[in-house]
Design a protein around this motif. Sequence first.
Motif, PDB file in Angstrom:
ATOM      1  N   ASP A  24      24.636 -14.729  20.658  1.00 19.62           N
ATOM      2  CA  ASP A  24      23.759 -15.897  20.534  1.00 19.62           C
ATOM      3  C   ASP A  24      22.857 -16.099  21.743  1.00 19.62           C
ATOM      4  O   ASP A  24      21.681 -16.423  21.591  1.00 19.62           O
ATOM      5  CB  ASP A  24      24.588 -17.161  20.297  1.00 19.62           C
ATOM      6  CG  ASP A  24      25.449 -17.070  19.041  1.00 19.62           C
ATOM      7  OD1 ASP A  24      25.103 -16.270  18.142  1.00 19.62           O
ATOM      8  OD2 ASP A  24      26.463 -17.784  18.974  1.00 19.62           O
ATOM      9  N   GLN A  25      23.393 -15.929  22.940  1.00 18.12           N
ATOM     10  CA  GLN A  25      22.588 -16.188  24.118  1.00 18.12           C
ATOM     11  C   GLN A  25      21.783 -14.975  24.573  1.00 18.12           C
ATOM     12  O   GLN A  25      20.624 -15.108  24.916  1.00 18.12           O
ATOM     13  CB  GLN A  25      23.456 -16.715  25.262  1.00 18.12           C
ATOM     14  CG  GLN A  25      23.953 -18.132  24.974  1.00 18.12           C
ATOM     15  CD  GLN A  25      24.638 -18.731  26.168  1.00 18.12           C
ATOM     16  OE1 GLN A  25      25.844 -18.623  26.317  1.00 18.12           O
ATOM     17  NE2 GLN A  25      23.847 -19.347  27.026  1.00 18.12           N
ATOM     18  N   GLY A  27      21.242 -12.282  22.596  1.00 17.02           N
ATOM     19  CA  GLY A  27      20.521 -11.730  21.453  1.00 17.02           C
ATOM     20  C   GLY A  27      20.935 -10.321  21.070  1.00 17.02           C
ATOM     21  O   GLY A  27      20.208  -9.624  20.367  1.00 17.02           O
ATOM     22  N   GLU A  84      12.875 -15.634  28.051  1.00 20.06           N
ATOM     23  CA  GLU A  84      13.652 -15.652  26.802  1.00 20.06           C
ATOM     24  C   GLU A  84      15.108 -16.024  27.069  1.00 20.06           C
ATOM     25  O   GLU A  84      15.686 -16.856  26.365  1.00 20.06           O
ATOM     26  CB  GLU A  84      13.582 -14.292  26.117  1.00 20.06           C
ATOM     27  CG  GLU A  84      14.346 -14.240  24.815  1.00 20.06           C
ATOM     28  CD  GLU A  84      14.249 -12.890  24.123  1.00 20.06           C
ATOM     29  OE1 GLU A  84      15.256 -12.507  23.490  1.00 20.06           O
ATOM     30  OE2 GLU A  84      13.188 -12.239  24.209  1.00 20.06           O
ATOM     31  N   LEU A  85      15.712 -15.417  28.093  1.00 16.13           N
ATOM     32  CA  LEU A  85      17.112 -15.727  28.379  1.00 16.13           C
ATOM     33  C   LEU A  85      17.276 -17.165  28.868  1.00 16.13           C
ATOM     34  O   LEU A  85      18.233 -17.842  28.482  1.00 16.13           O
ATOM     35  CB  LEU A  85      17.684 -14.746  29.393  1.00 16.13           C
ATOM     36  CG  LEU A  85      17.863 -13.308  28.900  1.00 16.13           C
ATOM     37  CD1 LEU A  85      18.610 -12.479  29.934  1.00 16.13           C
ATOM     38  CD2 LEU A  85      18.563 -13.249  27.554  1.00 16.13           C
ATOM     39  N   GLY A  87      15.449 -19.622  27.955  1.00 15.15           N
ATOM     40  CA  GLY A  87      15.309 -20.404  26.730  1.00 15.15           C
ATOM     41  C   GLY A  87      16.564 -20.388  25.873  1.00 15.15           C
ATOM     42  O   GLY A  87      16.805 -21.315  25.096  1.00 15.15           O
ATOM     43  N   ARG A  88      17.392 -19.361  26.026  1.00 16.39           N
ATOM     44  CA  ARG A  88      18.651 -19.260  25.279  1.00 16.39           C
ATOM     45  C   ARG A  88      19.824 -19.851  26.069  1.00 16.39           C
ATOM     46  O   ARG A  88      20.966 -19.740  25.666  1.00 16.39           O
ATOM     47  CB  ARG A  88      18.948 -17.801  24.947  1.00 16.39           C
ATOM     48  CG  ARG A  88      18.000 -17.198  23.931  1.00 16.39           C
ATOM     49  CD  ARG A  88      18.270 -15.691  23.829  1.00 16.39           C
ATOM     50  NE  ARG A  88      17.494 -15.090  22.779  1.00 16.39           N
ATOM     51  CZ  ARG A  88      17.980 -14.715  21.604  1.00 16.39           C
ATOM     52  NH1 ARG A  88      19.257 -14.889  21.332  1.00 16.39           N
ATOM     53  NH2 ARG A  88      17.214 -14.164  20.703  1.00 16.39           N
TER      54      ARG A  88
END
Length: 136
Positions: A24-25, A27, A84-85, A87-88
């Motif tokens: 989930d985090q 990806g 991206e990370l 944001g996760r």
Amino acid sequence: MNWTLEVVVVPVSDLDRAKAFYADQLGFHLDHDTQVGPTRRIIQLTPPGSGCSVVLGLGLTRMAPGSLQGLQLMVGDLRAARAELIGRGVEVSEIQLQGAPPGHPLQASDDLNYRGFFYFRDPDGNSWAVQQIKRQ
């Protein structure tokens, strides 16, 4: 003869927590989550575009959870990967430019190819580096 690295075992203490982090985090693609007998479970995940997967499972290695250090992922755009990370919800380091003088503030114009890195840890403390490599 080709010798390919296909799987790295990552020592973790909580399979469900680690699975959520990597899938989930980060990806990573969940390849399988397999119960092997009454006491053994193996989870395999693969980073997008990678030929090498990580395997999570209790009792698969003698390494203590959190003891695996120096795993490295390669990306084409380090700034976008870091964003991206973040944001996760992954806690990541600032981007570091290898070979730059100590205290060098990162500039938008800095060439990160091969020299740019950021770092993060999974919930158990296994450490990862992310390096920018744009292949010509």
